[in-house]
Design an enzyme around this catalytic site. Sequence first.
Site, PDB file in Angstrom:
ATOM      1  N   CYS A 117     -18.360 -19.014   8.858  1.00  0.00           N
ATOM      2  CA  CYS A 117     -18.353 -18.207   7.645  1.00  0.00           C
ATOM      3  C   CYS A 117     -18.690 -16.807   8.129  1.00  0.00           C
ATOM      4  O   CYS A 117     -19.636 -16.641   8.914  1.00  0.00           O
ATOM      5  CB  CYS A 117     -19.414 -18.697   6.662  1.00  0.00           C
ATOM      6  SG  CYS A 117     -19.709 -17.541   5.301  1.00  0.00           S
ATOM      7  N   THR A 118     -17.920 -15.830   7.698  1.00  0.00           N
ATOM      8  CA  THR A 118     -18.116 -14.486   8.256  1.00  0.00           C
ATOM      9  C   THR A 118     -19.454 -13.873   7.857  1.00  0.00           C
ATOM     10  O   THR A 118     -19.902 -12.902   8.464  1.00  0.00           O
ATOM     11  CB  THR A 118     -16.960 -13.558   7.841  1.00  0.00           C
ATOM     12  OG1 THR A 118     -16.821 -13.595   6.412  1.00  0.00           O
ATOM     13  CG2 THR A 118     -15.664 -13.987   8.510  1.00  0.00           C
ATOM     14  N   HIS A 119     -20.111 -14.441   6.849  1.00  0.00           N
ATOM     15  CA  HIS A 119     -21.450 -13.963   6.504  1.00  0.00           C
ATOM     16  C   HIS A 119     -22.483 -14.328   7.584  1.00  0.00           C
ATOM     17  O   HIS A 119     -23.506 -13.657   7.715  1.00  0.00           O
ATOM     18  CB  HIS A 119     -21.920 -14.575   5.179  1.00  0.00           C
ATOM     19  CG  HIS A 119     -21.377 -13.892   3.961  1.00  0.00           C
ATOM     20  ND1 HIS A 119     -20.089 -14.069   3.522  1.00  0.00           N
ATOM     21  CD2 HIS A 119     -21.961 -13.042   3.077  1.00  0.00           C
ATOM     22  CE1 HIS A 119     -19.900 -13.350   2.411  1.00  0.00           C
ATOM     23  NE2 HIS A 119     -21.025 -12.723   2.120  1.00  0.00           N
ATOM     24  N   CYS A 148     -12.518 -13.918   6.030  1.00  0.00           N
ATOM     25  CA  CYS A 148     -13.219 -14.962   5.277  1.00  0.00           C
ATOM     26  C   CYS A 148     -12.625 -16.302   5.679  1.00  0.00           C
ATOM     27  O   CYS A 148     -11.418 -16.518   5.533  1.00  0.00           O
ATOM     28  CB  CYS A 148     -13.021 -14.722   3.775  1.00  0.00           C
ATOM     29  SG  CYS A 148     -13.672 -16.024   2.728  1.00  0.00           S
ATOM     30  N   ASP A 196     -12.825  -9.976   1.919  1.00  0.00           N
ATOM     31  CA  ASP A 196     -13.783 -11.096   1.898  1.00  0.00           C
ATOM     32  C   ASP A 196     -14.298 -11.216   0.465  1.00  0.00           C
ATOM     33  O   ASP A 196     -14.033 -10.347  -0.383  1.00  0.00           O
ATOM     34  CB  ASP A 196     -14.947 -10.838   2.877  1.00  0.00           C
ATOM     35  CG  ASP A 196     -15.928 -12.014   2.964  1.00  0.00           C
ATOM     36  OD1 ASP A 196     -15.496 -13.173   2.817  1.00  0.00           O
ATOM     37  OD2 ASP A 196     -17.133 -11.779   3.162  1.00  0.00           O
ATOM     38  N   SER A 197     -15.036 -12.274   0.210  1.00  0.00           N
ATOM     39  CA  SER A 197     -15.658 -12.424  -1.113  1.00  0.00           C
ATOM     40  C   SER A 197     -16.835 -11.462  -1.280  1.00  0.00           C
ATOM     41  O   SER A 197     -17.245 -11.153  -2.388  1.00  0.00           O
ATOM     42  CB  SER A 197     -16.180 -13.852  -1.263  1.00  0.00           C
ATOM     43  OG  SER A 197     -17.106 -14.115  -0.223  1.00  0.00           O
ATOM     44  N   TYR A 235     -17.122 -17.746  -2.811  1.00  0.00           N
ATOM     45  CA  TYR A 235     -15.934 -18.596  -2.688  1.00  0.00           C
ATOM     46  C   TYR A 235     -16.290 -20.027  -2.269  1.00  0.00           C
ATOM     47  O   TYR A 235     -15.576 -20.963  -2.584  1.00  0.00           O
ATOM     48  CB  TYR A 235     -14.990 -18.023  -1.623  1.00  0.00           C
ATOM     49  CG  TYR A 235     -14.128 -16.863  -2.071  1.00  0.00           C
ATOM     50  CD1 TYR A 235     -14.227 -16.314  -3.343  1.00  0.00           C
ATOM     51  CD2 TYR A 235     -13.184 -16.327  -1.193  1.00  0.00           C
ATOM     52  CE1 TYR A 235     -13.421 -15.251  -3.727  1.00  0.00           C
ATOM     53  CE2 TYR A 235     -12.373 -15.273  -1.569  1.00  0.00           C
ATOM     54  CZ  TYR A 235     -12.494 -14.734  -2.832  1.00  0.00           C
ATOM     55  OH  TYR A 235     -11.693 -13.687  -3.197  1.00  0.00           O
TER      56      TYR A 235
HETATM   57  N1  DGL Z   1     -17.523 -15.030   3.922  1.00  0.00           N
HETATM   58  C1  DGL Z   1     -16.867 -16.185   3.469  1.00  0.00           C
HETATM   59  C2  DGL Z   1     -16.395 -17.103   4.554  1.00  0.00           C
HETATM   60  O1  DGL Z   1     -16.164 -16.666   5.676  1.00  0.00           O
HETATM   61  C3  DGL Z   1     -17.283 -16.908   2.215  1.00  0.00           C
HETATM   62  C4  DGL Z   1     -18.595 -16.715   1.561  1.00  0.00           C
HETATM   63  C5  DGL Z   1     -18.581 -17.207   0.118  1.00  0.00           C
HETATM   64  O2  DGL Z   1     -18.102 -16.449  -0.728  1.00  0.00           O
HETATM   65  O3  DGL Z   1     -18.998 -18.340  -0.138  1.00  0.00           O
HETATM   66  O4  DGL Z   1     -16.204 -18.262   4.364  1.00  0.00           O
END
Ligand code: DGL
Length: 265
Positions: free
Chosen positions: A189-191, A75, A11-12, A43
């Site tokens: 978004c995985t965050h 991600c 992931d980022s 990202y």
């Molecule tokens: N965790 C990432 C996703 O699922 C991206 C977060 C980011 O770097 O902007 O999209």
Amino acid sequence: MTDSRPILFFDSGVGGLSVLAPTRLLLPQAPFVYVADNAGFPYGIKTEAEIAARVPALLGRLAERYDPRIIVIACNTASTIALAHVRHALELPIVGTVPAIKPAAQSSKSRVIGVLGTDATVRQPYVDRLSAEFASDCTVLRHGSADLVQAAEARLRGEAPDPRIFARAMAGLTDQPGGDRLDTVVLACTHFPLVEAELRAAAPHPIDFVDGSAGIARRTAYLTQGQSWPDVPGDGLAVFTAPLPGADALAPALAAYGLSRIVTP
Ligand code: DGL
């Protein structure tokens, strides 16, 4: 003969931990290398061309370095833009993370669903295709939030993010036409599952949140079934692509996900 090759998560930042958690439960003996491309973070505000160039090249180098048996791109931004490029470039099985629009459409009663992701993810044709295929009878509202990604990172460092970030993210969906009937939101978004409780508290009316992490864990277990694992997996490795000034603050959260060794350049 035991096979000590790890599962490589990518992931980022720390978002992929939301996918790592259910995968660890299904594969308790698996060794994990979790890579956060903090040199390229975030990202979500990058262009398609930047992501499509960066992610396959970096994963190629990481595959050489760590010799994984499988890679999980945890991600949505990287997956919706670069999954095909990565699969083309590498010989390994690659599991991607794409917005869980199908289960959201299956469970929505009001037929209004939301896709909350990064700016880059919510504008992808991949999302158009998932919506057309699985949610053609739904209104699909989309909203991109870069603040929410930063809030999730802060939360894992033990900081308390500004609650207005969560209210703004939810309003980005509910203030759109039809948003008053929104009953299901895809955390694309995985965050965002890392701050699901805050999002739920900020929603103006009751909303169900859906993400794909359990499905990705099952897919990873399926693709590695029958393989051998070390008797004792050892400590998971958290690899960062740039120096990490907040390493001490992040270390407890990483350890809670089984990542007790941190590697930085
Ligand atoms: N965790 C990432 C996703 O699922 C991206 C977060 C980011 O770097 O902007 O999209």
